[in-house]
Design a protein around this motif. Structure first.
Motif, mmCIF file in Angstrom:
data_model
loop_
_atom_site.group_PDB
_atom_site.id
_atom_site.type_symbol
_atom_site.label_atom_id
_atom_site.label_comp_id
_atom_site.label_asym_id
_atom_site.label_seq_id
_atom_site.Cartn_x
_atom_site.Cartn_y
_atom_site.Cartn_z
ATOM 1 N N THR A 1 0.822 -1.209 0.000
ATOM 2 C CA THR A 1 0.000 0.000 0.000
ATOM 3 C C THR A 1 0.854 1.256 0.000
ATOM 4 O OG1 THR A 1 -0.198 -0.040 2.408
ATOM 5 C CG2 THR A 1 -1.963 -1.102 1.131
ATOM 6 N N GLU A 2 2.077 1.165 0.468
ATOM 7 C CA GLU A 2 2.958 2.327 0.456
ATOM 8 C C GLU A 2 3.398 2.690 -0.960
ATOM 9 O OE1 GLU A 2 6.186 1.609 3.108
ATOM 10 O OE2 GLU A 2 4.853 1.328 4.833
ATOM 11 N N ASN A 3 3.339 1.761 -1.886
ATOM 12 C CA ASN A 3 3.768 1.999 -3.264
ATOM 13 C C ASN A 3 2.597 2.369 -4.179
ATOM 14 O OD1 ASN A 3 6.425 1.408 -2.627
ATOM 15 N ND2 ASN A 3 6.094 -0.774 -2.893
ATOM 16 N N MET A 4 1.474 2.734 -3.628
ATOM 17 C CA MET A 4 0.305 3.096 -4.425
ATOM 18 C C MET A 4 0.541 4.445 -5.092
ATOM 19 S SD MET A 4 -1.691 0.533 -3.989
ATOM 20 C CE MET A 4 -3.358 0.944 -4.334
ATOM 21 N N THR B 1 -0.215 8.350 -6.128
ATOM 22 C CA THR B 1 -0.706 9.524 -5.417
ATOM 23 C C THR B 1 -1.991 10.021 -6.088
ATOM 24 O OG1 THR B 1 0.508 11.104 -6.779
ATOM 25 C CG2 THR B 1 1.653 10.216 -4.836
ATOM 26 N N ASP B 2 -2.728 10.857 -5.386
ATOM 27 C CA ASP B 2 -3.945 11.428 -5.953
ATOM 28 C C ASP B 2 -3.626 12.248 -7.197
ATOM 29 O OD1 ASP B 2 -5.504 10.256 -4.024
ATOM 30 O OD2 ASP B 2 -5.688 12.064 -2.789
ATOM 31 N N ASP B 3 -2.504 12.957 -7.165
ATOM 32 C CA ASP B 3 -2.104 13.774 -8.311
ATOM 33 C C ASP B 3 -1.814 12.897 -9.532
ATOM 34 O OD1 ASP B 3 -1.438 16.297 -9.526
ATOM 35 O OD2 ASP B 3 0.676 15.705 -9.391
ATOM 36 N N GLU B 4 -1.131 11.780 -9.317
ATOM 37 C CA GLU B 4 -0.829 10.870 -10.427
ATOM 38 C C GLU B 4 -2.109 10.251 -10.994
ATOM 39 O OE1 GLU B 4 3.590 9.224 -9.207
ATOM 40 O OE2 GLU B 4 1.830 8.388 -8.204
#
Length: 92
Positions: free
Chosen positions: A24-27, A29-32
């Motif tokens: 989950t840390e490698n998800m 970002t909202d911007d991406e």
């Protein structure tokens, strides 16, 4: 004996929980995700525009022709598949 079995199961399950947390840390970002969604929306819109341009161009090209749009579509698909002989296409 049940404790040994329970400890064994916990020893197997615990690393899976840690792995799931790392994943989950490698998800994204909202911007991406917003950028991706914007590009995909643009691509879908462009596909619609290009489709209507091609459709209009084919209609103009076929004016006065004996070839129907459905025949044109069959020939185009056969040409892309390299199967013009199967649809008995001839020049003319």
């Amino acid at each position: 004996m049940k404790r040994v079995g329970l400890i064994g199961i916990m020893a197997l399950v615990l690393p899976l929980g840690i792995y799931a947390q790392d994943a989950t840390e490698n998800m994204f970002t909202d911007d991406e995700l917003t950028k991706y969604a914007t590009v995909m929306k643009w691509a879908e819109d462009e596909k619609g525009v290009l489709s209507s341009v091609v459709k209009d161009s084919v209609a103009v090209w076929m004016e006065g022709s004996e070839l129907t749009i459905s025949q044109y579509n069959v020939l185009t698909k056969a040409n892309k598949a390299g199967a013009l002989e199967e649809v008995e296409a001839t020049e003319g």
